[in-house]
Design a protein around this motif. Sequence first.
Motif, PDB file in Angstrom:
ATOM      1  N   GLU A  87      12.283   8.217  -5.358  1.00 60.37           N
ATOM      2  CA  GLU A  87      10.949   8.482  -5.896  1.00 60.37           C
ATOM      3  C   GLU A  87       9.948   7.410  -5.465  1.00 60.37           C
ATOM      4  OE1 GLU A  87      11.004   9.117 -10.122  1.00 60.37           O
ATOM      5  OE2 GLU A  87      12.536  10.657  -9.952  1.00 60.37           O
ATOM      6  N   VAL A  88      10.344   6.165  -5.538  1.00 63.60           N
ATOM      7  CA  VAL A  88       9.455   5.069  -5.121  1.00 63.60           C
ATOM      8  C   VAL A  88       9.189   5.154  -3.619  1.00 63.60           C
ATOM      9  CG1 VAL A  88       9.217   2.553  -4.916  1.00 63.60           C
ATOM     10  CG2 VAL A  88      10.153   3.549  -7.007  1.00 63.60           C
ATOM     11  N   LEU A  89      10.211   5.456  -2.838  1.00 57.88           N
ATOM     12  CA  LEU A  89      10.054   5.580  -1.391  1.00 57.88           C
ATOM     13  C   LEU A  89       9.066   6.693  -1.041  1.00 57.88           C
ATOM     14  CD1 LEU A  89      10.964   4.672   1.450  1.00 57.88           C
ATOM     15  CD2 LEU A  89      12.832   6.333   1.258  1.00 57.88           C
ATOM     16  N   ALA A  90       9.146   7.806  -1.732  1.00 60.62           N
ATOM     17  CA  ALA A  90       8.231   8.926  -1.483  1.00 60.62           C
ATOM     18  C   ALA A  90       6.788   8.510  -1.736  1.00 60.62           C
ATOM     19  CB  ALA A  90       8.605  10.116  -2.355  1.00 60.62           C
ATOM     20  N   VAL A  91       6.555   7.810  -2.824  1.00 64.58           N
ATOM     21  CA  VAL A  91       5.200   7.351  -3.143  1.00 64.58           C
ATOM     22  C   VAL A  91       4.742   6.299  -2.138  1.00 64.58           C
ATOM     23  CG1 VAL A  91       3.823   6.106  -4.856  1.00 64.58           C
ATOM     24  CG2 VAL A  91       5.398   7.898  -5.593  1.00 64.58           C
ATOM     25  N   LEU A  92       5.616   5.361  -1.840  1.00 68.34           N
ATOM     26  CA  LEU A  92       5.291   4.269  -0.921  1.00 68.34           C
ATOM     27  C   LEU A  92       4.871   4.779   0.456  1.00 68.34           C
ATOM     28  CD1 LEU A  92       5.425   1.104  -0.624  1.00 68.34           C
ATOM     29  CD2 LEU A  92       7.732   1.454   0.244  1.00 68.34           C
ATOM     30  N   LYS A  93       5.578   5.792   0.946  1.00 64.01           N
ATOM     31  CA  LYS A  93       5.311   6.308   2.287  1.00 64.01           C
ATOM     32  C   LYS A  93       4.447   7.573   2.284  1.00 64.01           C
ATOM     33  CE  LYS A  93       8.418   6.032   5.516  1.00 64.01           C
ATOM     34  NZ  LYS A  93       7.764   5.164   6.461  1.00 64.01           N
ATOM     35  N   SER A  94       4.037   8.020   1.096  1.00 62.98           N
ATOM     36  CA  SER A  94       3.239   9.248   0.959  1.00 62.98           C
ATOM     37  C   SER A  94       3.913  10.435   1.640  1.00 62.98           C
ATOM     38  CB  SER A  94       1.831   9.041   1.520  1.00 62.98           C
ATOM     39  OG  SER A  94       1.162   8.023   0.831  1.00 62.98           O
ATOM     40  N   ILE A  95       5.177  10.637   1.273  1.00 65.98           N
ATOM     41  CA  ILE A  95       5.964  11.734   1.833  1.00 65.98           C
ATOM     42  C   ILE A  95       6.568  12.532   0.681  1.00 65.98           C
ATOM     43  CG2 ILE A  95       6.474  10.572   4.019  1.00 65.98           C
ATOM     44  CD1 ILE A  95       9.184   9.735   2.880  1.00 65.98           C
ATOM     45  N   THR A  96       7.160  13.671   1.010  1.00 73.01           N
ATOM     46  CA  THR A  96       7.789  14.492  -0.023  1.00 73.01           C
ATOM     47  C   THR A  96       9.101  13.858  -0.474  1.00 73.01           C
ATOM     48  OG1 THR A  96       9.105  15.818   1.521  1.00 73.01           O
ATOM     49  CG2 THR A  96       6.840  16.591   1.046  1.00 73.01           C
ATOM     50  N   LEU A  97       9.558  14.287  -1.638  1.00 76.47           N
ATOM     51  CA  LEU A  97      10.846  13.794  -2.127  1.00 76.47           C
ATOM     52  C   LEU A  97      11.976  14.180  -1.173  1.00 76.47           C
ATOM     53  CD1 LEU A  97      10.565  14.476  -5.953  1.00 76.47           C
ATOM     54  CD2 LEU A  97      10.646  12.257  -4.821  1.00 76.47           C
ATOM     55  N   ARG A  98      11.880  15.351  -0.597  1.00 72.36           N
ATOM     56  CA  ARG A  98      12.894  15.807   0.355  1.00 72.36           C
ATOM     57  C   ARG A  98      12.955  14.892   1.569  1.00 72.36           C
ATOM     58  NH1 ARG A  98      15.707  19.763   0.616  1.00 72.36           N
ATOM     59  NH2 ARG A  98      15.717  21.829   1.329  1.00 72.36           N
ATOM     60  N   GLN A  99      11.792  14.514   2.089  1.00 70.78           N
ATOM     61  CA  GLN A  99      11.748  13.602   3.234  1.00 70.78           C
ATOM     62  C   GLN A  99      12.294  12.228   2.846  1.00 70.78           C
ATOM     63  OE1 GLN A  99       7.513  14.205   3.786  1.00 70.78           O
ATOM     64  NE2 GLN A  99       7.869  15.037   5.840  1.00 70.78           N
TER      65      GLN A  99
END
Length: 70
Positions: free
Chosen positions: A17-29
């Motif tokens: 979840e943090v990675l998705a927000v940090l990189k502005s990507i989907t949870l799947r990515q």
Amino acid sequence: MKADNAILQLKYDSVVEVLAVLKSITLRQALDIFYKSRVYEEMREGISDMHCRSDTYLAEEIASEKTNEH
């Protein structure tokens, strides 16, 4: 030290979840990046107590690892 599997699963979720927000990507990515990362391998194997580090630290490490591949 290996963490309990249930605790690791919760930690994985949080880091993704943090990675998705940090990189502005989907949870799947983010999930795809996470499971291909060195950080995931180290957490799974109990190396360096990676699971004890903050979610943000781990997400930043994964993002950095991905950036350094290219």
